[in-house]
Design a protein around this motif. Structure first.
Motif, PDB file in Angstrom:
ATOM      1  N   GLY A 101      48.499  69.775  43.869  1.00 15.36           N
ATOM      2  CA  GLY A 101      48.568  68.649  44.801  1.00 15.36           C
ATOM      3  C   GLY A 101      49.343  67.482  44.211  1.00 15.36           C
ATOM      4  N   LYS A 102      49.139  67.220  42.928  1.00 17.70           N
ATOM      5  CA  LYS A 102      49.883  66.129  42.278  1.00 17.70           C
ATOM      6  C   LYS A 102      51.368  66.454  42.228  1.00 17.70           C
ATOM      7  N   ARG A 104      53.042  68.366  44.381  1.00 21.57           N
ATOM      8  CA  ARG A 104      53.586  68.193  45.736  1.00 21.57           C
ATOM      9  C   ARG A 104      53.802  66.720  46.044  1.00 21.57           C
ATOM     10  N   ARG A 105      52.867  65.901  45.661  1.00 19.21           N
ATOM     11  CA  ARG A 105      52.980  64.461  45.917  1.00 19.21           C
ATOM     12  C   ARG A 105      54.169  63.867  45.162  1.00 19.21           C
ATOM     13  N   VAL A 108      57.375  64.645  47.028  1.00 21.38           N
ATOM     14  CA  VAL A 108      57.529  63.776  48.201  1.00 21.38           C
ATOM     15  C   VAL A 108      58.017  62.393  47.765  1.00 21.38           C
ATOM     16  N   LYS A 109      57.445  61.866  46.715  1.00 24.27           N
ATOM     17  CA  LYS A 109      57.858  60.530  46.256  1.00 24.27           C
ATOM     18  C   LYS A 109      59.295  60.554  45.724  1.00 24.27           C
TER      19      LYS A 109
END
Length: 119
Positions: A101-102, A104-105, A108-109
């Motif tokens: 999850g980190k 993927r985040r 995105v950033k």
């Protein structure tokens, strides 16, 4: 203090176990609040618990509110303690999910950034 606290059923008996102090509430509320001793502080002698009520303009209503709060505190004191907590560690799958999850985040950033200026 050991053992459960005996809480009387009626307000007069509970009030007899307390030191009652009245004072000026202060704060917002205008002239009436600044000249009357309507705030109430109750101190339960055997446990040392203290409650204060200053929400109402009436000393009687504040005393009833303080008694209600004191009963709630004494009830909380009589509750059994929570069970011991056992330390646990997250599973490998949970760790991997968190890291995925980190990642993927972070992607995105990274995509939100403006493109680098070519010189």
């Amino acid at each position: 203090m050991e053992g459960p606290v005996d809480i009387p059923a009626d307000d007069e008996a509970l009030l007899a176990q307390c030191d009652v102090e009245t004072f000026r509430a202060g704060g917002p509320g205008g002239q009436h609040q600044n000249v009357t001793d309507s705030a109430v502080r109750l101190r339960h002698r055997s446990t040392g618990l203290t409650v204060t009520s200053r929400a109402q303009r009436s000393q009687y209503l504040n005393k009833m509110d303080a008694l209600r709060r004191l009963r709630r505190k004494l009830d909380r004191l009589n509750e059994p303690p929570p069970p011991e907590r056992r330390p646990t560690r997250p599973s490998r799958a949970a760790r991997e999910r968190r890291l995925a999850g980190k990642t993927r985040r972070a992607v995105v950033k990274r995509l939100r950034r403006p493109p680098p200026a070519d010189e």
